[in-house]
Write a protein that holds these residues in place. Structure first.
Motif, PDB file in Angstrom:
ATOM      1  N   TYR A  54     -31.355-117.150  51.023  1.00 48.71           N
ATOM      2  CA  TYR A  54     -30.041-117.793  50.999  1.00 48.71           C
ATOM      3  C   TYR A  54     -29.724-118.430  52.354  1.00 48.71           C
ATOM      4  O   TYR A  54     -29.124-119.513  52.437  1.00 48.71           O
ATOM      5  N   GLY A  55     -30.139-117.742  53.443  1.00 51.63           N
ATOM      6  CA  GLY A  55     -29.899-118.297  54.767  1.00 51.63           C
ATOM      7  C   GLY A  55     -30.678-119.567  55.028  1.00 51.63           C
ATOM      8  O   GLY A  55     -30.245-120.424  55.805  1.00 51.63           O
ATOM      9  N   VAL A  56     -31.833-119.709  54.374  1.00 50.22           N
ATOM     10  CA  VAL A  56     -32.658-120.906  54.563  1.00 50.22           C
ATOM     11  C   VAL A  56     -32.212-122.036  53.643  1.00 50.22           C
ATOM     12  O   VAL A  56     -32.063-123.197  54.060  1.00 50.22           O
ATOM     13  N   THR A  57     -31.982-121.706  52.357  1.00 54.15           N
ATOM     14  CA  THR A  57     -31.679-122.747  51.372  1.00 54.15           C
ATOM     15  C   THR A  57     -30.200-123.093  51.310  1.00 54.15           C
ATOM     16  O   THR A  57     -29.824-124.157  50.816  1.00 54.15           O
ATOM     17  N   GLY A  58     -29.333-122.156  51.775  1.00 59.82           N
ATOM     18  CA  GLY A  58     -27.898-122.416  51.723  1.00 59.82           C
ATOM     19  C   GLY A  58     -27.299-122.038  50.378  1.00 59.82           C
ATOM     20  O   GLY A  58     -27.988-121.572  49.464  1.00 59.82           O
ATOM     21  N   GLU A  59     -26.001-122.253  50.248  1.00 58.52           N
ATOM     22  CA  GLU A  59     -25.289-121.881  49.031  1.00 58.52           C
ATOM     23  C   GLU A  59     -25.797-122.708  47.846  1.00 58.52           C
ATOM     24  O   GLU A  59     -25.993-123.916  47.946  1.00 58.52           O
ATOM     25  N   GLY A  97     -28.657-122.283  46.517  1.00 59.43           N
ATOM     26  CA  GLY A  97     -30.101-122.418  46.591  1.00 59.43           C
ATOM     27  C   GLY A  97     -30.819-121.418  45.702  1.00 59.43           C
ATOM     28  O   GLY A  97     -30.223-120.702  44.907  1.00 59.43           O
ATOM     29  N   THR A 143     -32.792-118.157  44.481  1.00 52.13           N
ATOM     30  CA  THR A 143     -32.825-116.715  44.724  1.00 52.13           C
ATOM     31  C   THR A 143     -33.956-116.097  43.916  1.00 52.13           C
ATOM     32  O   THR A 143     -34.306-116.586  42.842  1.00 52.13           O
TER      33      THR A 143
END
Length: 212
Positions: A163-168, A170, A172
């Motif tokens: 989530y930190g890499v792809t963002g909201e 993204g 999972t």
């Protein structure tokens, strides 16, 4: 002269027949009286020729890992996937999941590892509780709960990292049977290795204490 007279049996033929039955009688007696104490040693290479199984040869550690992954993934498929629609509460579902994992480990996984061991106890190193006792049934359920908590926590941390890499919005990582089996088995092997190291440390400490 009559030609239907019985042919006379020569002494050589009589002796051959007697030896034949004596040899077979001795073979039957040896077979009946055979046990571990009077049986000849057979090389392991010769025994391996008659072991049934697939032609694909895998090492013992590879077989143990694949068996563990397969059973953990199967429980994930039938329990976590199969009952998720009927048990909406996540905590209740994880509780049933842990109980099923422990039961399968005690009844199926460990017994199959014992069955495929080339010598008695050879696969004990791949089990947290190798002894076959009534209490190990409970211990395996509790141990499965610990492994499930670790696996669930790992999934959470992994999805937070994704989530930190792809963002909201993204991607999972979902809980799938194969990947769950891999993660669950990885924690299992980690704890088994830790137990083995701790046991060796305690054994060395006892030896040093006896010397002094």
């Amino acid at each position: 002269m009559a030609r239907d007279k019985k042919r006379r049996v020569t002494p050589e033929e009589n002796k051959t027949t007697a030896d034949y039955y004596k040899l077979h009688t001795r073979a039957v007696s040896d077979l009946v009286d055979a046990d571990e104490s009077n049986s000849p040693e057979v090389p392991q290479e010769e025994l391996d020729k008659y072991r049934s199984g697939p032609k694909l040869r895998l090492s013992d550690w590879a077989k143990a890992i694949l068996i563990k992954i397969w059973f953990a993934g199967s429980v994930c498929f039938f329990i976590f996937w199969g009952l998720s629609a009927y048990i909406p509460a996540r905590l209740d579902l994880l509780l049933v999941f842990a109980i099923a994992l422990g039961i399968v480990t005690d009844i199926l996984t460990n017994n199959i590892l014992r069955y495929y061991a080339k010598t008695p106890g050879a696969n004990d190193r791949w089990m947290m509780f190798p002894q076959k006792r009534y209490l190990t049934f409970v211990f395996n359920i509790l141990y499965a709960a610990v492994l499930l908590i670790c696996t669930d926590f790992f999934y959470t941390m992994l999805n937070l990292a994704i989530y930190g890499v792809t963002g909201e919005g993204g991607y999972t990582l979902g809980v799938g049977p194969i990947l769950f089996g891999v993660f669950y088995t990885a924690f299992d092997l980690l704890f088994i290795t830790m137990k083995r190291i701790l046991r060796d440390i305690l054994a060395d400490a006892k030896q040093n204490a006896k010397r002094h």
